[in-house]
Each structure stands twice: as C-alpha cells, then as structure tokens.
Scaffold this active site. Structure first.
Site, PDB file in Angstrom:
ATOM      1  N   LYS A  96      35.775  39.814  48.791  1.00 28.35           N
ATOM      2  CA  LYS A  96      37.037  39.075  48.890  1.00 28.35           C
ATOM      3  C   LYS A  96      37.457  38.833  50.342  1.00 28.35           C
ATOM      4  O   LYS A  96      37.253  39.684  51.209  1.00 28.35           O
ATOM      5  CB  LYS A  96      38.160  39.838  48.182  1.00 28.35           C
ATOM      6  CG  LYS A  96      37.852  40.272  46.763  1.00 28.35           C
ATOM      7  CD  LYS A  96      39.084  40.807  46.049  1.00 28.35           C
ATOM      8  CE  LYS A  96      38.725  41.772  44.942  1.00 28.35           C
ATOM      9  NZ  LYS A  96      38.445  43.135  45.411  1.00 28.35           N
TER      10      LYS A  96
ATOM     11  N   GLY B 159      32.387  45.813  34.871  1.00 30.22           N
ATOM     12  CA  GLY B 159      32.235  45.860  36.324  1.00 30.22           C
ATOM     13  C   GLY B 159      32.733  47.162  36.928  1.00 30.22           C
ATOM     14  O   GLY B 159      33.594  47.848  36.352  1.00 30.22           O
TER      15      GLY B 159
ATOM     16  N   ASN C  98      32.531  55.038  30.987  1.00 31.41           N
ATOM     17  CA  ASN C  98      33.120  53.700  31.109  1.00 31.41           C
ATOM     18  C   ASN C  98      32.091  52.596  30.888  1.00 31.41           C
ATOM     19  O   ASN C  98      32.461  51.460  30.584  1.00 31.41           O
ATOM     20  CB  ASN C  98      33.783  53.530  32.481  1.00 31.41           C
ATOM     21  CG  ASN C  98      34.978  54.443  32.647  1.00 31.41           C
ATOM     22  OD1 ASN C  98      35.465  55.019  31.673  1.00 31.41           O
ATOM     23  ND2 ASN C  98      35.453  54.591  33.869  1.00 31.41           N
TER      24      ASN C  98
ATOM     25  N   HIS D 151      41.658  37.296  48.317  1.00 37.63           N
ATOM     26  CA  HIS D 151      42.118  38.605  47.817  1.00 37.63           C
ATOM     27  C   HIS D 151      43.557  38.564  47.309  1.00 37.63           C
ATOM     28  O   HIS D 151      43.890  39.167  46.286  1.00 37.63           O
ATOM     29  CB  HIS D 151      41.945  39.660  48.915  1.00 37.63           C
ATOM     30  CG  HIS D 151      41.948  41.059  48.408  1.00 37.63           C
ATOM     31  ND1 HIS D 151      41.133  42.050  48.893  1.00 37.63           N
ATOM     32  CD2 HIS D 151      42.673  41.670  47.452  1.00 37.63           C
ATOM     33  CE1 HIS D 151      41.367  43.178  48.258  1.00 37.63           C
ATOM     34  NE2 HIS D 151      42.305  42.975  47.381  1.00 37.63           N
TER      35      HIS D 151
ATOM     36  N   TYR E 298      38.578  46.747  51.836  1.00 33.73           N
ATOM     37  CA  TYR E 298      38.268  48.138  51.463  1.00 33.73           C
ATOM     38  C   TYR E 298      37.557  48.872  52.601  1.00 33.73           C
ATOM     39  O   TYR E 298      37.351  50.072  52.553  1.00 33.73           O
ATOM     40  CB  TYR E 298      37.423  48.200  50.185  1.00 33.73           C
ATOM     41  CG  TYR E 298      38.062  47.535  48.980  1.00 33.73           C
ATOM     42  CD1 TYR E 298      39.432  47.257  48.952  1.00 33.73           C
ATOM     43  CD2 TYR E 298      37.304  47.156  47.873  1.00 33.73           C
ATOM     44  CE1 TYR E 298      40.014  46.624  47.849  1.00 33.73           C
ATOM     45  CE2 TYR E 298      37.880  46.530  46.774  1.00 33.73           C
ATOM     46  CZ  TYR E 298      39.232  46.269  46.781  1.00 33.73           C
ATOM     47  OH  TYR E 298      39.801  45.642  45.695  1.00 33.73           O
TER      48      TYR E 298
ATOM     49  N   ASP F 230      32.471  45.073  42.536  1.00 33.58           N
ATOM     50  CA  ASP F 230      33.580  44.367  43.172  1.00 33.58           C
ATOM     51  C   ASP F 230      33.889  45.008  44.518  1.00 33.58           C
ATOM     52  O   ASP F 230      34.111  46.215  44.607  1.00 33.58           O
ATOM     53  CB  ASP F 230      34.824  44.459  42.285  1.00 33.58           C
ATOM     54  CG  ASP F 230      36.001  43.737  42.915  1.00 33.58           C
ATOM     55  OD1 ASP F 230      35.988  42.494  42.936  1.00 33.58           O
ATOM     56  OD2 ASP F 230      36.941  44.413  43.410  1.00 33.58           O
TER      57      ASP F 230
END
Ligand SMILES: NC(=O)c1ccc[n+]([C@@H]2O[C@H](COP(=O)([O-])OP(=O)(O)OC[C@H]3O[C@@H](n4cnc5c(N)ncnc54)[C@H](OP(=O)(O)O)[C@@H]3O)[C@@H](O)[C@H]2O)c1
Length: 313
Positions: A86, A25, A273, A119, A57, A52
């Site tokens: 979240k 993710g 990644n 969260h 944020y 995510d």
C-alpha cells in the site's frame, strides 16, 4: 477434510485487474521483525497464499526475506502468492507514487505486485516523514493533491506493467463512488474493516454491482473487546458445526463474498485461521440476522492515522 471442503482455497477473480485474489489472506502488521518473520513462515507453511503489506508497516523487508527464503527453498513459487502492498499518505502527490511503489517492490524483493492500494484517502504533507505533525501535535494534511490525482498515478502503474491491480483502503462508500465515477481503471479491491459487528452491507452491495472485491481487515475485530469470538451467536454456531468461533467468523466472511486478512503471531491460531470450512446456509443467515452488536474498532477512517502503529519507529 471432506473432498468438497475447499472454502479455504477460494480465489475471487479480479474484474478490474489480473488474476484472482485468494479469499483467505494473512496480514503482516506485526511490529517485531523476528516475530513477523516467524509468523509469515508459518502462514506460508499452513497454506496462506495471500499476504497484505504496507510501506507504513515498515517491515516490507522482513516480509520479503521470509517469502524469499520460501521461494529459494522451492517450498512455494512467486506465481502462487498474491502480494498486496500500500501507498502511504505522505506519498499521495502523483510524482511520489511510482518511486514509492518501486521502493516497496525492492524491499519486498519482488518484481511485480499483485495488488497496490492507496492506504487511506487522506493525503499527508508529502515527504519521508510518515507521521508529519505541527508544533501542537496535529497531523499536517496536504490540500495540494486530490484523491483522483493520486488514483490516476496508480492507473499509470498498471499501464506500465509491474502492478497487476489497484485499489483503495479505509474508504467510505461516498468517496469510493467518486473514484469509480472518475476512474479509467476501476478499483479491483477495496480493503476496509469488516466483521459481524461491522458488516458494511451497503458497501458490499455497491462493490458487487461494480465488480470490486471487498477485502475485510479485522475479521476477528482486531481481537479487541467486545470480542467477536465471545459472541453468543458465533459461539453457538461454532459448537453446532464443531469449529472454533474464529473459524466461524472467517468462514462467514468468505461465504458472503468477501476476502479477509487475519493476523496472528500464534502458530496454532495461524493454522486455525486457514483451516476454515463452509457453514450451513442457515448459520450464515443467522450471523446476519441474529447479531445486533455494532462496533467499529479502528478509527483510521476518520483521520488517516493508523491505530496500531507506534508513532516513533
Ligand atoms: N487498511 C488498514 O488500515 C488496516 C488496518 C488494520 C489492519 N490491516 C491489515 O489487516 C491485517 C489483519 O489484522 P487484524 O488485526 O485486522 O486481524 P484480526 O484477525 O481481526 O485480529 C488479530 C487479533 O486477533 C487474534 N487472533 C487471531 N487469530 C485468532 C484466533 N484463531 N483465535 C483467537 N484470537 C485470534 C490475534 O492474537 P494472536 O496473535 O494471539 O493470535 C490478534 O490479537 C493486518 O495485519 C493488516 O495487514 C489493515
């Protein structure tokens, strides 16, 4: 890439939700909107299918625009992407949960969420101020709501349809046990800091027994010191398997049964990644047995205050 090298495409079926979560993710906690937009586009291009997000944020609109462009251009379909967002601490009162969820969907420009997490288990003073403080600068908590009450409001979102799975984040094992015992719909996912310096084996064992997916944030230790990518055990394995230290830490995360969220603003790191490959079994074991360093990088679990988000927007 050998035909059998499919680790990066691992999907973990959700025992308590719909569908399956891609183990690999990408986290969208990137404060600069231009940089975030570019990073998400690169992540989509190299193959990430799990994103995510969080109302905290303050960039769900940026994520929504980047994903929306990819959908419109036909580069990827909504159905192929797993989107989690979240509920923030100031929205724990049950009557605030659905409006908060719907506002997140609007900003993300999607009509359902694959995952919606509480969260943190800390309720802050309800309202639009995400970081409520008293005159002395102390966080104002809300003692008028329990985590179980918030959880029940989350369950209703699943009943109503546009939320396909619910879960928790930054939760201790004890608190998780309380929710699992009280839940009508059990958590599908638990998102916690986890990496070779904080493996959380006990939590992982409990989650395995209860069909809960552990989603590891900070799988590279937030890139902070002591750097996981400088660890001698990780580096020696990386040399042996011809992968980078980051790829070793991330492959280990998937092979021990967790999903992970990594974040980067560097296109080369984003690609790196995603391009993980399986480690031999002895290397997976060596990371468990051969690393004694123990570090928690993120103190959010102690207070509910996020470490990496500036207080003033
Ligand atoms: N639930 C929570 O409370 C919580 C808290 C924190 C984070 N999260 C989630 O977890 C996501 C992941 O963030 P994270 O900081 O935890 O991720 P992380 O991958 O552990 O750390 C990211 C840091 O590592 C560096 N990095 C990334 N790939 C690298 C590579 N291949 N080689 C060397 N360095 C590399 C990045 O720098 P470069 O940009 O230079 O690559 C960045 O500084 C967040 O975006 C957010 O979605 C959740």
């Amino acid at each position: 890439m050998p035909a059998a090298d499919t680790l990066r495409y691992t999907r973990i079926p959700l025992a308590h939700g719909s569908g399956a979560i891609p183990a690999v993710g990408f986290g969208t906690l990137i404060p600069d909107p231009v940089v975030a937009n570019q990073a998400i586009k690169v992540a989509l291009k190299v193959g990430f299918r799990h994103f995510d997000c969080s109302e905290r944020y303050r960039n769900e609109d940026v994520v929504g625009n980047a994903m929306g462009e990819a959908f419109k251009a036909g580069r990827v379909r909504r159905a192929d992407i797993f989107v989690t967002t979240k509920l923030w601490n100031s929205n724990h009162r049950p009557e605030r949960v659905k409006p908060a969820f719907e506002a997140s969907l609007r900003r993300l420009q999607i009509d359902y969420a694959d995952g919606y997490l509480i969260h943190t288990p800390f309720a802050f003073q309800p309202g639009d101020e995400q970081d409520p403080r008293d005159a002395a600068g102390q966080v104002i908590y809300d003692s008028g709501v329990t985590l179980v009450e918030t959880w029940q409001a989350m369950e209703r979102l699943v009943d109503e349809g546009p939320c396909r799975a619910i879960g928790l984040s930054d939760i201790s094992l004890d608190k998780l046990k309380e929710i699992v015992a009280a839940a009508r719909i059990k958590p599908a996912v638990v998102q916690v800091e986890s990496h070779p310096y904080l493996p959380e084996w006990e939590l992982l064992d409990f989650c395995r027994q209860h069909g809960i997916v552990v989603l590891a944030f900070a799988p590279l230790g937030h890139g902070m010191d002591p750097r996981i990518t400088d660890d001698p055990v990780i580096r020696a394995i990386a040399q042996r398997v011809h992968k980078t230290p980051a790829q070793v830490a991330l492959a280990w995360a998937v092979q021990r049964g967790t999903a992970f969220l990594t974040t980067s603003t560097s296109p080369a790191h984003i690609r790196e990644n995603f391009e993980i490959s399986p480690l031999p079994a002895d290397a997976v074991q060596e990371i468990r047995d051969g690393i004694a360093t123990s570090v928690r990088f993120n103190a959010v679990v102690e207070t509910g205050v996020p470490g990496f988000i500036p207080r003033v927007s």
